[in-house]
Design a protein around this motif. Structure first.
Motif, PDB file in Angstrom:
ATOM      1  N   VAL A 155     -19.458  -3.980 -11.618  1.00 37.07           N
ATOM      2  CA  VAL A 155     -19.204  -4.132 -13.046  1.00 37.07           C
ATOM      3  C   VAL A 155     -18.974  -2.741 -13.618  1.00 37.07           C
ATOM      4  CG1 VAL A 155     -20.209  -4.764 -15.278  1.00 37.07           C
ATOM      5  CG2 VAL A 155     -20.554  -6.244 -13.287  1.00 37.07           C
ATOM      6  N   LEU A 156     -17.877  -2.571 -14.344  1.00 39.21           N
ATOM      7  CA  LEU A 156     -17.594  -1.313 -15.028  1.00 39.21           C
ATOM      8  C   LEU A 156     -18.009  -1.473 -16.486  1.00 39.21           C
ATOM      9  CD1 LEU A 156     -13.957  -0.751 -13.712  1.00 39.21           C
ATOM     10  CD2 LEU A 156     -16.082   0.038 -12.690  1.00 39.21           C
ATOM     11  N   THR A 157     -18.700  -0.478 -17.050  1.00 38.70           N
ATOM     12  CA  THR A 157     -19.123  -0.574 -18.448  1.00 38.70           C
ATOM     13  C   THR A 157     -18.267   0.256 -19.397  1.00 38.70           C
ATOM     14  OG1 THR A 157     -20.773   1.183 -18.225  1.00 38.70           O
ATOM     15  CG2 THR A 157     -21.515  -1.082 -17.830  1.00 38.70           C
ATOM     16  N   HIS A 158     -17.518   1.220 -18.877  1.00 42.13           N
ATOM     17  CA  HIS A 158     -16.650   2.068 -19.696  1.00 42.13           C
ATOM     18  C   HIS A 158     -15.272   2.078 -19.070  1.00 42.13           C
ATOM     19  CE1 HIS A 158     -20.578   3.508 -20.973  1.00 42.13           C
ATOM     20  NE2 HIS A 158     -19.999   4.102 -22.007  1.00 42.13           N
ATOM     21  N   ARG A 159     -14.243   1.930 -19.893  1.00 41.03           N
ATOM     22  CA  ARG A 159     -12.877   1.915 -19.374  1.00 41.03           C
ATOM     23  C   ARG A 159     -12.092   3.099 -19.907  1.00 41.03           C
ATOM     24  NH1 ARG A 159      -8.230  -2.781 -19.929  1.00 41.03           N
ATOM     25  NH2 ARG A 159      -6.617  -1.553 -18.942  1.00 41.03           N
ATOM     26  N   THR A 160     -11.525   3.858 -18.977  1.00 42.16           N
ATOM     27  CA  THR A 160     -10.568   4.908 -19.311  1.00 42.16           C
ATOM     28  C   THR A 160      -9.317   4.636 -18.474  1.00 42.16           C
ATOM     29  OG1 THR A 160     -11.325   6.397 -17.567  1.00 42.16           O
ATOM     30  CG2 THR A 160     -12.392   6.616 -19.734  1.00 42.16           C
ATOM     31  N   LYS A 161      -8.222   5.235 -18.850  1.00 42.13           N
ATOM     32  CA  LYS A 161      -6.972   5.019 -18.125  1.00 42.13           C
ATOM     33  C   LYS A 161      -7.112   5.453 -16.660  1.00 42.13           C
ATOM     34  CE  LYS A 161      -2.042   5.975 -18.376  1.00 42.13           C
ATOM     35  NZ  LYS A 161      -0.970   6.665 -19.102  1.00 42.13           N
ATOM     36  N   ALA A 162      -7.627   6.645 -16.439  1.00 41.44           N
ATOM     37  CA  ALA A 162      -7.784   7.150 -15.071  1.00 41.44           C
ATOM     38  C   ALA A 162      -8.799   6.325 -14.294  1.00 41.44           C
ATOM     39  CB  ALA A 162      -8.209   8.613 -15.099  1.00 41.44           C
ATOM     40  N   GLY A 163      -9.888   5.967 -14.947  1.00 41.20           N
ATOM     41  CA  GLY A 163     -10.920   5.180 -14.281  1.00 41.20           C
ATOM     42  C   GLY A 163     -10.437   3.800 -13.889  1.00 41.20           C
ATOM     43  N   TRP A 164      -9.637   3.200 -14.746  1.00 39.05           N
ATOM     44  CA  TRP A 164      -9.101   1.868 -14.464  1.00 39.05           C
ATOM     45  C   TRP A 164      -8.171   1.909 -13.257  1.00 39.05           C
ATOM     46  CZ3 TRP A 164     -11.268  -2.288 -16.096  1.00 39.05           C
ATOM     47  CH2 TRP A 164     -10.597  -3.498 -16.078  1.00 39.05           C
ATOM     48  N   LYS A 165      -7.319   2.939 -13.205  1.00 42.63           N
ATOM     49  CA  LYS A 165      -6.391   3.105 -12.084  1.00 42.63           C
ATOM     50  C   LYS A 165      -7.169   3.298 -10.779  1.00 42.63           C
ATOM     51  CE  LYS A 165      -2.596   6.061 -10.557  1.00 42.63           C
ATOM     52  NZ  LYS A 165      -1.803   7.247 -10.855  1.00 42.63           N
ATOM     53  N   THR A 166      -8.188   4.121 -10.820  1.00 40.25           N
ATOM     54  CA  THR A 166      -9.001   4.365  -9.633  1.00 40.25           C
ATOM     55  C   THR A 166      -9.735   3.106  -9.205  1.00 40.25           C
ATOM     56  OG1 THR A 166      -9.255   6.686 -10.234  1.00 40.25           O
ATOM     57  CG2 THR A 166     -10.846   5.794  -8.665  1.00 40.25           C
ATOM     58  N   ALA A 167     -10.272   2.362 -10.157  1.00 41.99           N
ATOM     59  CA  ALA A 167     -10.985   1.126  -9.830  1.00 41.99           C
ATOM     60  C   ALA A 167     -10.053   0.139  -9.135  1.00 41.99           C
ATOM     61  CB  ALA A 167     -11.577   0.506 -11.091  1.00 41.99           C
ATOM     62  N   HIS A 168      -8.827   0.010  -9.647  1.00 46.06           N
ATOM     63  CA  HIS A 168      -7.846  -0.874  -8.996  1.00 46.06           C
ATOM     64  C   HIS A 168      -7.617  -0.443  -7.550  1.00 46.06           C
ATOM     65  CE1 HIS A 168      -6.286  -3.790 -11.840  1.00 46.06           C
ATOM     66  NE2 HIS A 168      -6.450  -2.890 -12.794  1.00 46.06           N
ATOM     67  N   HIS A 169      -7.498   0.857  -7.341  1.00 47.33           N
ATOM     68  CA  HIS A 169      -7.235   1.370  -5.999  1.00 47.33           C
ATOM     69  C   HIS A 169      -8.440   1.176  -5.074  1.00 47.33           C
ATOM     70  CE1 HIS A 169      -5.812   3.810  -2.726  1.00 47.33           C
ATOM     71  NE2 HIS A 169      -6.913   4.505  -2.792  1.00 47.33           N
ATOM     72  N   ILE A 170      -9.605   1.579  -5.531  1.00 45.66           N
ATOM     73  CA  ILE A 170     -10.796   1.551  -4.679  1.00 45.66           C
ATOM     74  C   ILE A 170     -11.313   0.132  -4.461  1.00 45.66           C
ATOM     75  CG2 ILE A 170     -13.217   2.282  -4.490  1.00 45.66           C
ATOM     76  CD1 ILE A 170     -11.293   4.535  -4.016  1.00 45.66           C
ATOM     77  N   PHE A 171     -11.417  -0.648  -5.534  1.00 44.59           N
ATOM     78  CA  PHE A 171     -12.056  -1.950  -5.417  1.00 44.59           C
ATOM     79  C   PHE A 171     -11.083  -3.094  -5.160  1.00 44.59           C
ATOM     80  CE2 PHE A 171     -14.938   0.251  -8.562  1.00 44.59           C
ATOM     81  CZ  PHE A 171     -15.829   0.667  -7.587  1.00 44.59           C
ATOM     82  N   GLY A 172      -9.853  -2.955  -5.590  1.00 39.97           N
ATOM     83  CA  GLY A 172      -8.944  -4.084  -5.504  1.00 39.97           C
ATOM     84  C   GLY A 172      -7.900  -3.992  -4.418  1.00 39.97           C
ATOM     85  N   GLU A 173      -7.440  -2.787  -4.112  1.00 38.64           N
ATOM     86  CA  GLU A 173      -6.314  -2.664  -3.188  1.00 38.64           C
ATOM     87  C   GLU A 173      -6.686  -1.966  -1.885  1.00 38.64           C
ATOM     88  OE1 GLU A 173      -3.408  -0.552  -5.423  1.00 38.64           O
ATOM     89  OE2 GLU A 173      -3.290  -2.083  -6.974  1.00 38.64           O
ATOM     90  N   SER A 174      -7.894  -1.446  -1.774  1.00 44.93           N
ATOM     91  CA  SER A 174      -8.265  -0.705  -0.576  1.00 44.93           C
ATOM     92  C   SER A 174      -9.044  -1.594   0.375  1.00 44.93           C
ATOM     93  CB  SER A 174      -9.119   0.514  -0.956  1.00 44.93           C
ATOM     94  OG  SER A 174     -10.420   0.092  -1.307  1.00 44.93           O
ATOM     95  N   GLU A 175      -9.563  -0.990   1.395  1.00 46.41           N
ATOM     96  CA  GLU A 175     -10.336  -1.709   2.399  1.00 46.41           C
ATOM     97  C   GLU A 175     -11.635  -2.285   1.844  1.00 46.41           C
ATOM     98  OE1 GLU A 175     -11.810   2.485   2.336  1.00 46.41           O
ATOM     99  OE2 GLU A 175      -9.833   1.579   2.287  1.00 46.41           O
TER     100      GLU A 175
END
Length: 158
Positions: A124-144
């Motif tokens: 669960v993310l509690t704060h959203r920033t543009k860079a953080g959102w992009k990283t979350a997509h990469h790390i949690f959604g599109e990576s291993e």
């Protein structure tokens, strides 16, 4: 003992637990960098600084903090990650990396280490920033890792 992580930067990057002495830097960098979040557009500075400082006074002491630093300089903070675990959920409050060191895998390595240690089933993310959102997509959604994750700022108040 600090944990060494991979980095394309010329120096090795190590991770260590946060210390009380880190809190002023963490608080300041969090307030300054989150101020640009679209969620805060239209909020006057005086309102934001006073109200969000109170949020941080509650969140930081109850959370774990992981600090990234260059080899041989544990007090030179490159970035940090503030999080807590509730049941099997990683509650990721905020990640900050100094602008000069962004794009050098500092953020990704901190996230991977937190996930490795905490072995959480979802995020669960509690704060959203543009860079953080992009990283979350990469790390949690599109990576291993492919962990289920959502944005839920209300977890801050539970």
């Amino acid at each position: 003992m600090p944990l060494e992580v991979e980095s394309p930067w010329e120096k090795k990057v190590f991770l260590r637990p946060g210390k009380n002495e880190d809190v002023p830097f963490i608080t300041n960098s969090w307030l300054m960098s989150y101020r640009e979040s679209p969620a805060l557009w239209g909020v006057p500075d005086r309102v934001y600084k006073a109200a969000h400082h109170k949020v941080l006074e509650d969140v930081i002491p109850r959370s774990a903090v992981l600090v990234a630093h260059p080899e041989g300089s544990p007090d030179d903070i490159l970035g940090w990650c503030c999080y807590e675990v509730a049941n099997t959920t990683l509650v990721l409050h905020y990640i900050y990396v100094k602008r000069l060191f962004r794009g050098n895998q500092v953020c990704s390595n901190m996230l991977r280490e937190v996930i490795r240690v905490e072995q959480s089933e979802n995020v669960v993310l509690t704060h959203r920033t543009k860079a953080g959102w992009k990283t979350a997509h990469h790390i949690f959604g599109e990576s291993e890792l492919n962990l289920p994750w959502i944005l839920n700022p209300y977890v801050l108040y539970q």
